[in-house]
Design an enzyme around this catalytic site. Structure first.
Site, PDB file in Angstrom:
ATOM      1  N   ARG A  46      78.938  -9.068  -8.518  1.00 45.29           N
ATOM      2  CA  ARG A  46      79.870  -8.639  -7.456  1.00 45.29           C
ATOM      3  C   ARG A  46      79.090  -8.104  -6.271  1.00 45.29           C
ATOM      4  O   ARG A  46      79.392  -8.401  -5.124  1.00 45.29           O
ATOM      5  CB  ARG A  46      80.863  -7.583  -7.974  1.00 45.29           C
ATOM      6  CG  ARG A  46      81.631  -6.934  -6.831  1.00 45.29           C
ATOM      7  CD  ARG A  46      82.921  -6.211  -7.207  1.00 45.29           C
ATOM      8  NE  ARG A  46      82.900  -5.540  -8.479  1.00 45.29           N
ATOM      9  CZ  ARG A  46      82.299  -4.353  -8.719  1.00 45.29           C
ATOM     10  NH1 ARG A  46      81.681  -3.712  -7.758  1.00 45.29           N
ATOM     11  NH2 ARG A  46      82.336  -3.830  -9.921  1.00 45.29           N
ATOM     12  N   TYR A  98      96.486 -17.890  12.667  1.00 45.48           N
ATOM     13  CA  TYR A  98      96.841 -18.504  11.372  1.00 45.48           C
ATOM     14  C   TYR A  98      97.981 -17.718  10.707  1.00 45.48           C
ATOM     15  O   TYR A  98      97.984 -16.479  10.740  1.00 45.48           O
ATOM     16  CB  TYR A  98      95.583 -18.498  10.495  1.00 45.48           C
ATOM     17  CG  TYR A  98      95.796 -18.970   9.090  1.00 45.48           C
ATOM     18  CD1 TYR A  98      96.025 -20.318   8.826  1.00 45.48           C
ATOM     19  CD2 TYR A  98      95.747 -18.087   8.019  1.00 45.48           C
ATOM     20  CE1 TYR A  98      96.223 -20.756   7.531  1.00 45.48           C
ATOM     21  CE2 TYR A  98      95.936 -18.524   6.721  1.00 45.48           C
ATOM     22  CZ  TYR A  98      96.177 -19.853   6.483  1.00 45.48           C
ATOM     23  OH  TYR A  98      96.365 -20.283   5.198  1.00 45.48           O
ATOM     24  N   ASP A 170      87.940 -15.653  14.470  1.00 40.70           N
ATOM     25  CA  ASP A 170      88.149 -16.574  13.353  1.00 40.70           C
ATOM     26  C   ASP A 170      87.661 -17.949  13.820  1.00 40.70           C
ATOM     27  O   ASP A 170      88.313 -18.611  14.619  1.00 40.70           O
ATOM     28  CB  ASP A 170      89.639 -16.598  12.978  1.00 40.70           C
ATOM     29  CG  ASP A 170      89.929 -17.480  11.771  1.00 40.70           C
ATOM     30  OD1 ASP A 170      89.114 -18.380  11.475  1.00 40.70           O
ATOM     31  OD2 ASP A 170      90.984 -17.274  11.141  1.00 40.70           O
ATOM     32  N   LYS A 195      87.767 -24.915   4.797  1.00 39.21           N
ATOM     33  CA  LYS A 195      88.021 -25.961   5.787  1.00 39.21           C
ATOM     34  C   LYS A 195      86.741 -26.732   6.118  1.00 39.21           C
ATOM     35  O   LYS A 195      86.150 -27.297   5.228  1.00 39.21           O
ATOM     36  CB  LYS A 195      88.689 -25.324   7.017  1.00 39.21           C
ATOM     37  CG  LYS A 195      89.769 -24.278   6.684  1.00 39.21           C
ATOM     38  CD  LYS A 195      91.001 -24.872   6.008  1.00 39.21           C
ATOM     39  CE  LYS A 195      91.946 -23.840   5.406  1.00 39.21           C
ATOM     40  NZ  LYS A 195      92.388 -22.783   6.290  1.00 39.21           N
TER      41      LYS A 195
HETATM   42  C1  LIG Z   1      92.999 -21.494   6.212  1.00 38.45           C
HETATM   43  C2  LIG Z   1      92.741 -20.500   7.261  1.00 38.45           C
HETATM   44  C3  LIG Z   1      92.578 -19.146   6.940  1.00 38.45           C
HETATM   45  C4  LIG Z   1      92.739 -18.607   5.533  1.00 38.45           C
HETATM   46  O1  LIG Z   1      91.779 -19.129   4.676  1.00 38.45           O
HETATM   47  P1  LIG Z   1      92.041 -19.350   3.079  1.00 38.45           P
HETATM   48  O2  LIG Z   1      90.738 -19.911   2.633  1.00 38.45           O
HETATM   49  O3  LIG Z   1      93.179 -20.309   2.967  1.00 38.45           O
HETATM   50  O4  LIG Z   1      92.348 -18.029   2.506  1.00 38.45           O
HETATM   51  C5  LIG Z   1      92.286 -18.272   7.969  1.00 38.45           C
HETATM   52  N1  LIG Z   1      92.180 -18.691   9.241  1.00 38.45           N
HETATM   53  C6  LIG Z   1      92.334 -19.984   9.580  1.00 38.45           C
HETATM   54  C7  LIG Z   1      92.195 -20.379  11.001  1.00 38.45           C
HETATM   55  C8  LIG Z   1      92.620 -20.924   8.617  1.00 38.45           C
HETATM   56  O5  LIG Z   1      92.800 -22.202   8.959  1.00 38.45           O
END
Ligand SMILES: *Cc1c(COP(=O)(O)O)cnc(C)c1O
Length: 379
Positions: A46, A98, A170, A195
């Site tokens: 962890r 998001y 982000d 992603k």
């Molecule tokens: C998918 C996404 C998230 C969240 O990520 P997870 O891996 O699904 O928890 C946050 N910000 C953006 C822009 C995203 O596309």
């Protein structure tokens, strides 16, 4: 090293035991102490794990930051970073972030006493006006989801610095291949590695990159204390995905241009959202601050909701699914899927109409993608 080389050689993986070119997965919960009070650098997974460390160093290098942190999901990364704040603190956030980010802020962190103002991040005066004595953080998402709105990072960082606010971007949609927020003065970068960074639709993961020793120490503390870190196997997969990130991003963008241009000329399409199109709001800013426009395209279909359903169900190559950034092209309906957690009135306010469709353009042949959309639109 240049970006493509960095993506491959950012950390030496050579295995000291047998010389394996690709590092093994340290799938272990704990590490044996050499002596009382003496470890070989790791004590418990962890806190830190060698496979995770390799991914964390790679992402930090690609983003040009100080240190990286790998989490179980993008939301785990965001949850950890937002815990840099405490009850009574105030955050200025983009209004078209998001859906899950919006839910975390509006429904979870608000309950815990953190305050949020959601606004469109394109107006310096509006951002200035939103600053309160207890404002601590500005949360940015560019390009935004699903409207691909563009935020001028230099402008927002300018306002934030003036008021000594922490900036978080982000960077999921652009990936460091196309946008390096830290070069524009952003303090913390977060990712859903689910992603583009992983890119193979087989992991949920997240990351954060810090820029100062103080932030690094605080995020390391929170990562260990909150325990939202990524598993060694998932880290290994994301690391494998990153090797081909530059190659994939180029193809995603090339295909996205082909699809955006095709849709823009289609009689059943009302409007196309793609930062690469010259008439897209913020195109000039995107052209200036990004190295590429990404692989996400949204569009509004003309007519009633039935017309939208026909497209969502009519496609054969695109799959009807949430998520994005993978090799496989996906289609989704923000109002009922990715942004269903945003109340309908908020969706309307920010411009996410019920006729909006979001595409994650994959790595297939672009002609197959446009032909598929063409037959679904009924051209
Ligand atoms: C998918 C996404 C998230 C969240 O990520 P997870 O891996 O699904 O928890 C946050 N910000 C953006 C822009 C995203 O596309």
């Amino acid at each position: 090293m240049r970006f493509e080389t960095e993506a491959i050689h950012s950390v030496r993986e050579d295995d000291p035991a047998y010389g394996a070119l690709v590092a093994p997965i340290y799938q272990t919960s704990t590490f044996v102490f050499e002596d009382i009070g003496k470890t070989r650098g790791y004590d418990y997974s962890r806190t830190a794990n060698p496979t995770r460390k390799m991914l964390e160093e790679t992402i930090a290098r690609l983003e040009g930051g100080k240190a990286g942190f790998a989490f179980a999901t993008g939301m785990a990364a965001e949850s950890t970073i937002i815990h840099l704040l405490k009850a009574g603190d105030h955050v200025i956030s983009g209004d078209d972030v998001y859906g899950g980010t919006y839910r975390l802020f509006a429904n979870v962190m608000t309950e815990l006493g953190v305050q949020f103002t959601f606004l469109r991040m394109n107006d310096r005066k509006a951002i200035e006006a939103a600053v309160r004595p207890n404002t601590r953080m500005v949360w940015i998402e560019t390009p935004s989801n699903p409207l691909l709105n563009i935020v001028d990072l230099e402008m927002v960082v300018g306002v934030a610095r003036k008021h000594k606010l922490l900036t978080v971007q982000d960077n999921t949609f652009a990936s460091p291949c196309f946008l390096r927020p830290i070069d524009f003065g952003v303090d913390i970068v977060v990712h859903s590695t689910t992603k583009y960074l992983n890119g193979h639709c087989d992991v949920v993961g997240g990351a954060a990159v810090t820029t100062t020793d103080e932030l690094t120490q605080r995020v390391q503390f929170l990562t260990n204390a909150m325990g939202a870190c990524a598993s060694p196997f998932d880290c290994w997969l994301v690391l494998r995905g990153i090797r081909t990130l530059p190659l994939r991003m180029k193809q995603h963008e090339k295909n996205a241009f082909a699809v955006a241009n095709y849709l823009a000329a289609h009689p059943r399409v009302k409007r196309v959202f793609f930062p690469g199109l010259e008439k897209h709001p913020g195109h000039d800013i995107a052209a200036r601050q990004m190295k590429g426009f990404g692989g996400m395209v949204s569009f509004e279909v003309k007519g009633r909701p039935k017309a939208v359903n026909a497209v969502l169900k009519g496609v054969k190559i695109f799959s009807l699914a949430e998520s994005l950034g993978g090799f496989h092209s996906l289609i989704e309906h923000p109002a009922t899927m990715s942004h269903a957690s945003m109340p309908a009135e908020v969706r309307q306010q920010v411009g996410i109409s019920d006729n909006l469709i979001r595409l994650s353009i994959g790595l297939e042949n672009a002609d197959d993608l446009t032909e598929d959309l063409g037959q679904a639109l009924g051209s």
